[in-house]
Structure formats: structure tokens, C-alpha cells
Design a protein around this motif. Structure first.
Motif, PDB file in Angstrom:
ATOM      1  N   PRO A  60       0.803  -1.235   0.000  1.00  0.00           N
ATOM      2  CA  PRO A  60       0.000   0.000   0.000  1.00  0.00           C
ATOM      3  C   PRO A  60       0.830   1.278   0.000  1.00  0.00           C
ATOM      4  O   PRO A  60       0.493   2.237  -0.704  1.00  0.00           O
ATOM      5  N   GLN A  61       1.932   1.300   0.755  1.00  0.00           N
ATOM      6  CA  GLN A  61       2.744   2.517   0.830  1.00  0.00           C
ATOM      7  C   GLN A  61       3.560   2.759  -0.437  1.00  0.00           C
ATOM      8  O   GLN A  61       4.032   3.875  -0.678  1.00  0.00           O
ATOM      9  N   ASN A  62       3.719   1.713  -1.273  1.00  0.00           N
ATOM     10  CA  ASN A  62       4.527   1.852  -2.484  1.00  0.00           C
ATOM     11  C   ASN A  62       3.705   2.040  -3.756  1.00  0.00           C
ATOM     12  O   ASN A  62       4.229   2.525  -4.767  1.00  0.00           O
ATOM     13  N   LYS A  63       2.448   1.669  -3.724  1.00  0.00           N
ATOM     14  CA  LYS A  63       1.610   1.800  -4.922  1.00  0.00           C
ATOM     15  C   LYS A  63       1.604   3.214  -5.506  1.00  0.00           C
ATOM     16  O   LYS A  63       1.692   3.386  -6.728  1.00  0.00           O
ATOM     17  N   PRO A  64       1.511   4.276  -4.672  1.00  0.00           N
ATOM     18  CA  PRO A  64       1.510   5.634  -5.238  1.00  0.00           C
ATOM     19  C   PRO A  64       2.838   6.033  -5.873  1.00  0.00           C
ATOM     20  O   PRO A  64       2.908   7.051  -6.567  1.00  0.00           O
ATOM     21  N   LEU A  65       3.887   5.239  -5.652  1.00  0.00           N
ATOM     22  CA  LEU A  65       5.208   5.556  -6.181  1.00  0.00           C
ATOM     23  C   LEU A  65       5.437   4.948  -7.565  1.00  0.00           C
ATOM     24  O   LEU A  65       6.502   5.144  -8.155  1.00  0.00           O
ATOM     25  N   ASN A  66       4.447   4.225  -8.073  1.00  0.00           N
ATOM     26  CA  ASN A  66       4.537   3.617  -9.402  1.00  0.00           C
ATOM     27  C   ASN A  66       3.779   4.478 -10.411  1.00  0.00           C
ATOM     28  O   ASN A  66       2.622   4.824 -10.183  1.00  0.00           O
TER      29      ASN A  66
END
Length: 244
Positions: free
Chosen positions: A44-50
Motif C-alpha cells: 500500500p505505501q509503495n503503490k503511489p510511487l509507481n
């Protein structure tokens, strides 16, 4: 038979039999039938970074950041061992991943960034501008969350591509290092360069700078997704190493 002759023979056979579509589908099937995972990318914390939902780095070869609040960046280390080449393929940074992008460059000791796309293509943002608008120390980008500052030092225009010299300052250690960005500006998305001559001139310029050699950090290569144009550049470069 040499490696060069093997590649040429395979090319001629595929061309003669008109089997390029079949060959492509075979490669596509093989690439999706492996057991590699992308678990970090879907946290969840990395999804916005893609940048794209369907483009994720493999867990086994992803670049792991050592400093800052997150160790994640959408980037993979790609090794072509027979050609003694290493590349970092990554997405065009988002506004919220510029810090991670530059921290990766700093920690991996990369000497160059190869940018193969425009910031905006077909009226859509394909990459956030991750370098300062103007040259000089007064216009530096300060990335306080990772302890880095980026200074725009020099610019040269070669018509179809340009180079920018950028100085990265580590505010924690007081050290700095210059990075050269090679920006190819005439390669359309989902297309091919208009001229092989210009593309090869660009490749020669990159090679002449020594930024692809095995005794320096891997060059960072990106387009928008870090797949099509980025992968093509690495493939052409490594194949030419093998046939030379």
C-alpha cells in the motif's frame, strides 16, 4: 562461429521466413511464465510511487535505497553479463519520487542518466522534470528528505538530443559529484527513432563519455515506463558490444 555471426544468421532466418510476430509472441510468453515476484511494488505505501499500475520492478533485482524513509524505487538492475554491461532501468520520475530517483543515482554511483522521452507526449505528462529550471547555485533543487541538492551546471544542444551536466550535493557529508544527463528528444512513444544514424550518433556520444563501462556505477536509463525505449537502447548497445 562467432557471436556476431550467430546473431546475423538468426536475424536473416527470421526475416526470410517472416517470423518476427511469432518470435515476439514467444519472447512475450517466456517473459510472463517466470516465477519472479513483485511484492514490494504492490504494498500500500509503495503503490503511489509507481507511474503505471502494470509496471512493477522484480523483487530479486530491484534497487533498494539505503537512506531516507523508504527503500523503494520503481527500478531494476539489469545485467548483460556476456557484454559486461549493467544498466538501471526505471520509470520517468513522478513529482513524489524525484528524491528517490536522485538518491538511487547517488547511492549506485551512476555517472549518467539516459532520458529517452519528452516530459510531455501526446498532451500527457510522461515524466516529471527532475532537474532545475535554470542553471546556477541559486536555482538548486533541495531534496531535504534524502539530504541531497541538485544543481544545473551546463547544457549542450545537438539537435536530436542534448546533454545536461548536473551536480549532486550530499548535504550530510558535504561531498558532490557531477552527473551527465543524455536526453534523446526525438524518439516517439510507441515508435522508433526517425533515423538510425542519429540514434547511433547518440549511442556513440554516450559510450565516449565512459558512463557504460563496468568500472563505474550503472547508467540510469529511463523513458516513461522504463520498458520500451529504455529496453531497446540497452538491447542495441549490448548487441553491438557482442558483435564488435
Amino acid at each position: 562461429m562467432s557471436t556476431g555471426n550467430n546473431i546475423e544468421t538468426e536475424y536473416l532466418e527470421l526475416n526470410e521466413k517472416q517470423e518476427w510476430t511469432v518470435h515476439y509472441q514467444k519472447i512475450r510468453t517466456e517473459s510472463t511464465s517466470n516465477s519472479y515476484t513483485c511484492l514490494e511494488a504492490i504494498k500500500p505505501q509503495n503503490k503511489p510511487l509507481n507511474r503505471y499500475r502494470d509496471v512493477s520492478p522484480y523483487d530479486h533485482s530491484r534497487i533498494v535505497l539505503r537512506r531516507g524513509s523508504s527503500d523503494y524505487v520503481n527500478a531494476n538492475l539489469v545485467k548483460v553479463e556476456k557484454a559486461n554491461r549493467r544498466y538501471i532501468l526505471t520509470q520517468g520520475p513522478l513529482s513524489l519520487t524525484v528524491s528517490h530517483f536522485w538518491l538511487m543515482i547517488w547511492e549506485q554511483k551512476s555517472k549518467a542518466v539516459l532520458m529517452l522521452n519528452k516530459l510531455v507526449e501526446k498532451k500527457q505528462e510522461k515524466c516529471y522534470q527532475y532537474w532545475p529550471e535554470k542553471m546556477g547555485a541559486d536555482h538548486m533543487i533541495k531534496l531535504e528528505d534524502v539530504g541531497l541538492s541538485i544543481e544545473y551546471v551546463e547544457y549542450q544542444d545537438y539537435s536530436h538530443y542534448l546533454t545536461r551536466t548536473l551536480r549532486v550535493h550530499d548535504t550530510e557529508t558535504g561531498t558532490s559529484r557531477e552527473i551527465v544527463q543524455f536526453h534523446y528528444t526525438t524518439w516517439p512513444d510507441f515508435g522508433v527513432p526517425g533515423s538510425p544514424t542519429v540514434f547511433l550518433e547518440f549511442l556513440r556520444k554516450v559510450r565516449a563519455a565512459g558512463v557504460l563501462e563496468e568500472d563505474v556505477g550503472p547508467a540510469v536509463v529511463h523513458c516513461s515506463a522504463g520498458i520500451g525505449r529504455s529496453g531497446t537502447f540497452c538491447l542495441v548497445d549490448s548487441c553491438l558490444v557482442l558483435v564488435s
